[in-house]
Design a protein around this motif. Structure first.
Motif, PDB file in Angstrom:
ATOM      1  N   ALA A 106      46.854  28.093  54.739  1.00  0.00           N
ATOM      2  CA  ALA A 106      46.987  26.789  54.086  1.00  0.00           C
ATOM      3  C   ALA A 106      48.142  25.978  54.662  1.00  0.00           C
ATOM      4  O   ALA A 106      48.098  24.751  54.668  1.00  0.00           O
ATOM      5  CB  ALA A 106      47.170  26.969  52.584  1.00  0.00           C
ATOM      6  N   SER A 107      49.158  26.643  55.156  1.00  0.00           N
ATOM      7  CA  SER A 107      50.324  25.943  55.694  1.00  0.00           C
ATOM      8  C   SER A 107      50.130  25.464  57.139  1.00  0.00           C
ATOM      9  O   SER A 107      50.937  24.687  57.637  1.00  0.00           O
ATOM     10  CB  SER A 107      51.551  26.853  55.616  1.00  0.00           C
ATOM     11  OG  SER A 107      51.319  28.029  56.384  1.00  0.00           O
ATOM     12  N   ALA A 108      49.072  25.905  57.791  1.00  0.00           N
ATOM     13  CA  ALA A 108      48.853  25.534  59.198  1.00  0.00           C
ATOM     14  C   ALA A 108      48.341  24.098  59.301  1.00  0.00           C
ATOM     15  O   ALA A 108      47.536  23.656  58.471  1.00  0.00           O
ATOM     16  CB  ALA A 108      47.850  26.488  59.837  1.00  0.00           C
ATOM     17  N   PRO A 109      48.789  23.369  60.320  1.00  0.00           N
ATOM     18  CA  PRO A 109      48.297  21.995  60.497  1.00  0.00           C
ATOM     19  C   PRO A 109      46.780  21.941  60.735  1.00  0.00           C
ATOM     20  O   PRO A 109      46.149  20.938  60.422  1.00  0.00           O
ATOM     21  CB  PRO A 109      49.043  21.472  61.721  1.00  0.00           C
ATOM     22  CG  PRO A 109      49.996  22.521  62.135  1.00  0.00           C
ATOM     23  CD  PRO A 109      49.784  23.739  61.304  1.00  0.00           C
ATOM     24  N   GLU A 110      46.202  23.008  61.248  1.00  0.00           N
ATOM     25  CA  GLU A 110      44.765  23.044  61.523  1.00  0.00           C
ATOM     26  C   GLU A 110      43.926  23.273  60.263  1.00  0.00           C
ATOM     27  O   GLU A 110      42.702  23.202  60.306  1.00  0.00           O
ATOM     28  CB  GLU A 110      44.441  24.158  62.533  1.00  0.00           C
ATOM     29  CG  GLU A 110      45.072  24.002  63.886  1.00  0.00           C
ATOM     30  CD  GLU A 110      46.489  24.588  63.961  1.00  0.00           C
ATOM     31  OE1 GLU A 110      47.091  24.506  65.032  1.00  0.00           O
ATOM     32  OE2 GLU A 110      46.998  25.112  62.941  1.00  0.00           O
ATOM     33  N   ARG A 111      44.574  23.533  59.139  1.00  0.00           N
ATOM     34  CA  ARG A 111      43.851  23.854  57.911  1.00  0.00           C
ATOM     35  C   ARG A 111      42.941  22.712  57.446  1.00  0.00           C
ATOM     36  O   ARG A 111      41.822  22.943  56.990  1.00  0.00           O
ATOM     37  CB  ARG A 111      44.837  24.230  56.793  1.00  0.00           C
ATOM     38  CG  ARG A 111      44.207  24.555  55.479  1.00  0.00           C
ATOM     39  CD  ARG A 111      43.374  25.812  55.540  1.00  0.00           C
ATOM     40  NE  ARG A 111      42.832  26.114  54.209  1.00  0.00           N
ATOM     41  CZ  ARG A 111      42.059  27.113  53.945  1.00  0.00           C
ATOM     42  NH1 ARG A 111      41.722  27.955  54.900  1.00  0.00           N
ATOM     43  NH2 ARG A 111      41.610  27.316  52.739  1.00  0.00           N
ATOM     44  N   THR A 112      43.394  21.484  57.568  1.00  0.00           N
ATOM     45  CA  THR A 112      42.583  20.350  57.130  1.00  0.00           C
ATOM     46  C   THR A 112      41.280  20.285  57.915  1.00  0.00           C
ATOM     47  O   THR A 112      40.196  20.129  57.337  1.00  0.00           O
ATOM     48  CB  THR A 112      43.364  19.029  57.258  1.00  0.00           C
ATOM     49  OG1 THR A 112      44.573  19.137  56.503  1.00  0.00           O
ATOM     50  CG2 THR A 112      42.562  17.852  56.750  1.00  0.00           C
ATOM     51  N   ALA A 113      41.350  20.422  59.220  1.00  0.00           N
ATOM     52  CA  ALA A 113      40.142  20.420  60.048  1.00  0.00           C
ATOM     53  C   ALA A 113      39.266  21.630  59.740  1.00  0.00           C
ATOM     54  O   ALA A 113      38.037  21.540  59.758  1.00  0.00           O
ATOM     55  CB  ALA A 113      40.505  20.392  61.527  1.00  0.00           C
ATOM     56  N   ALA A 114      39.880  22.766  59.433  1.00  0.00           N
ATOM     57  CA  ALA A 114      39.119  23.967  59.069  1.00  0.00           C
ATOM     58  C   ALA A 114      38.363  23.736  57.765  1.00  0.00           C
ATOM     59  O   ALA A 114      37.199  24.134  57.632  1.00  0.00           O
ATOM     60  CB  ALA A 114      40.047  25.170  58.947  1.00  0.00           C
ATOM     61  N   LEU A 115      39.004  23.082  56.801  1.00  0.00           N
ATOM     62  CA  LEU A 115      38.344  22.772  55.531  1.00  0.00           C
ATOM     63  C   LEU A 115      37.144  21.855  55.752  1.00  0.00           C
ATOM     64  O   LEU A 115      36.093  22.024  55.125  1.00  0.00           O
ATOM     65  CB  LEU A 115      39.326  22.121  54.562  1.00  0.00           C
ATOM     66  CG  LEU A 115      40.426  23.032  54.039  1.00  0.00           C
ATOM     67  CD1 LEU A 115      41.522  22.210  53.370  1.00  0.00           C
ATOM     68  CD2 LEU A 115      39.850  24.055  53.076  1.00  0.00           C
ATOM     69  N   GLN A 116      37.305  20.904  56.647  1.00  0.00           N
ATOM     70  CA  GLN A 116      36.208  19.997  56.975  1.00  0.00           C
ATOM     71  C   GLN A 116      35.029  20.789  57.542  1.00  0.00           C
ATOM     72  O   GLN A 116      33.882  20.601  57.125  1.00  0.00           O
ATOM     73  CB  GLN A 116      36.685  18.946  57.974  1.00  0.00           C
ATOM     74  CG  GLN A 116      35.628  17.932  58.338  1.00  0.00           C
ATOM     75  CD  GLN A 116      36.149  16.909  59.319  1.00  0.00           C
ATOM     76  OE1 GLN A 116      37.024  17.191  60.128  1.00  0.00           O
ATOM     77  NE2 GLN A 116      35.603  15.717  59.246  1.00  0.00           N
ATOM     78  N   GLN A 117      35.299  21.695  58.466  1.00  0.00           N
ATOM     79  CA  GLN A 117      34.238  22.515  59.058  1.00  0.00           C
ATOM     80  C   GLN A 117      33.595  23.431  58.011  1.00  0.00           C
ATOM     81  O   GLN A 117      32.373  23.595  57.989  1.00  0.00           O
ATOM     82  CB  GLN A 117      34.782  23.335  60.229  1.00  0.00           C
ATOM     83  CG  GLN A 117      35.226  22.504  61.409  1.00  0.00           C
ATOM     84  CD  GLN A 117      34.099  21.647  61.963  1.00  0.00           C
ATOM     85  OE1 GLN A 117      32.979  22.114  62.125  1.00  0.00           O
ATOM     86  NE2 GLN A 117      34.403  20.398  62.254  1.00  0.00           N
ATOM     87  N   LEU A 118      34.407  24.022  57.152  1.00  0.00           N
ATOM     88  CA  LEU A 118      33.869  24.881  56.089  1.00  0.00           C
ATOM     89  C   LEU A 118      32.943  24.082  55.172  1.00  0.00           C
ATOM     90  O   LEU A 118      31.863  24.559  54.800  1.00  0.00           O
ATOM     91  CB  LEU A 118      35.001  25.503  55.271  1.00  0.00           C
ATOM     92  CG  LEU A 118      35.766  26.634  55.942  1.00  0.00           C
ATOM     93  CD1 LEU A 118      37.057  26.928  55.195  1.00  0.00           C
ATOM     94  CD2 LEU A 118      34.894  27.878  56.025  1.00  0.00           C
ATOM     95  N   ALA A 119      33.346  22.887  54.818  1.00  0.00           N
ATOM     96  CA  ALA A 119      32.519  22.045  53.945  1.00  0.00           C
ATOM     97  C   ALA A 119      31.184  21.737  54.614  1.00  0.00           C
ATOM     98  O   ALA A 119      30.131  21.811  53.967  1.00  0.00           O
ATOM     99  CB  ALA A 119      33.262  20.756  53.599  1.00  0.00           C
ATOM    100  N   ILE A 120      31.214  21.412  55.882  1.00  0.00           N
ATOM    101  CA  ILE A 120      29.981  21.109  56.613  1.00  0.00           C
ATOM    102  C   ILE A 120      29.045  22.310  56.597  1.00  0.00           C
ATOM    103  O   ILE A 120      27.855  22.182  56.284  1.00  0.00           O
ATOM    104  CB  ILE A 120      30.293  20.690  58.068  1.00  0.00           C
ATOM    105  CG1 ILE A 120      31.003  19.344  58.088  1.00  0.00           C
ATOM    106  CG2 ILE A 120      29.014  20.640  58.904  1.00  0.00           C
ATOM    107  CD1 ILE A 120      31.650  19.007  59.418  1.00  0.00           C
ATOM    108  N   ILE A 121      29.573  23.469  56.921  1.00  0.00           N
ATOM    109  CA  ILE A 121      28.753  24.690  56.950  1.00  0.00           C
ATOM    110  C   ILE A 121      28.114  24.932  55.590  1.00  0.00           C
ATOM    111  O   ILE A 121      26.911  25.186  55.496  1.00  0.00           O
ATOM    112  CB  ILE A 121      29.598  25.906  57.383  1.00  0.00           C
ATOM    113  CG1 ILE A 121      30.034  25.773  58.841  1.00  0.00           C
ATOM    114  CG2 ILE A 121      28.815  27.207  57.179  1.00  0.00           C
ATOM    115  CD1 ILE A 121      31.130  26.752  59.256  1.00  0.00           C
ATOM    116  N   HIS A 122      28.904  24.844  54.536  1.00  0.00           N
ATOM    117  CA  HIS A 122      28.397  25.118  53.194  1.00  0.00           C
ATOM    118  C   HIS A 122      27.400  24.057  52.728  1.00  0.00           C
ATOM    119  O   HIS A 122      26.387  24.390  52.104  1.00  0.00           O
ATOM    120  CB  HIS A 122      29.540  25.266  52.195  1.00  0.00           C
ATOM    121  CG  HIS A 122      30.374  26.481  52.417  1.00  0.00           C
ATOM    122  ND1 HIS A 122      29.861  27.751  52.488  1.00  0.00           N
ATOM    123  CD2 HIS A 122      31.711  26.620  52.600  1.00  0.00           C
ATOM    124  CE1 HIS A 122      30.822  28.623  52.692  1.00  0.00           C
ATOM    125  NE2 HIS A 122      31.966  27.958  52.767  1.00  0.00           N
TER     126      HIS A 122
END
Length: 184
Positions: A106-122
């Motif tokens: 959660a503290s990583a700067p890449e987390r926001t983009a990861a959340l976006q990708q997770l949302a797309i997949i789901h």
């Protein structure tokens, strides 16, 4: 909001306007009609790997995937590499992509983009509960993201929670009032 949500059949009206392919559903909330449209997702369709029908293209994609996996094995803390591999695998191997993306802290700067990708997949897999979880965190980080707000409205709506969908649909409409996905 006062009063219960009342589900309405929006499809006949959408067909009359020639836009039935976009309509996901609608509800009437306290006299306000809410229509949610497909195609409003954050990056709604998976980006296919480059492929021109020949084996060279497939080999280059496989080579990149193998290279990224090797980089992760050599440096397990590389969130950028995890994110890139997750993006590539989201349509081919969504479960592997989910595992990679969820490991980004959660503290990583890449987390926001990861959340976006997770949302797309789901969302693409109609896993609305999981999509909602990712989108809530995404929208908390980027409240002015049109796609995030609209996608969260879609997830809530598809979970049968139009009252929870409405604030996000309205936020999306405020952020991009001229986009057809936000016509309310």
């Amino acid at each position: 909001m006062k009063g219960p949500a009342v589900w309405i059949d929006w499809l006949p009206r959408a067909k009359a306007y020639g836009c039935c392919q976009y309509v996901r559903g609608a509800a009437r909330l306290s006299g306000l009609t809410l229509a949610l449209f497909a195609g409003g997702c954050i990056d709604s369709a998976p980006k296919p790997l480059p492929h021109d029908g020949n084996k060279t293209s497939n080999r280059s994609s496989e080579t990149e995937i193998d290279s990224l996996r090797a980089q992760i094995a050599a440096n397990p803390q590389s969130n950028t590499t995890r994110l890139r591999l997750g993006e590539i695998l989201r349509s081919e191997a969504p479960d592997e992509a989910i595992s990679l993306l969820e490991e980004i802290p959660a503290s990583a700067p890449e987390r926001t983009a990861a959340l976006q990708q997770l949302a797309i997949i789901h969302l693409l897999a109609n896993r609305y509960e999981s999509a909602r979880t990712a989108l809530r965190e995404f929208v908390a980080r980027e409240p002015d993201n049109f796609g995030g707000q609209l996608s969260l409205a879609e997830a809530e709506f598809n979970l049968g929670k139009p009252d929870a969908a409405l604030p996000h649909a309205l936020a999306a409409a405020r952020l991009a009032p001229d986009r057809p996905q936000t016509f309310i």
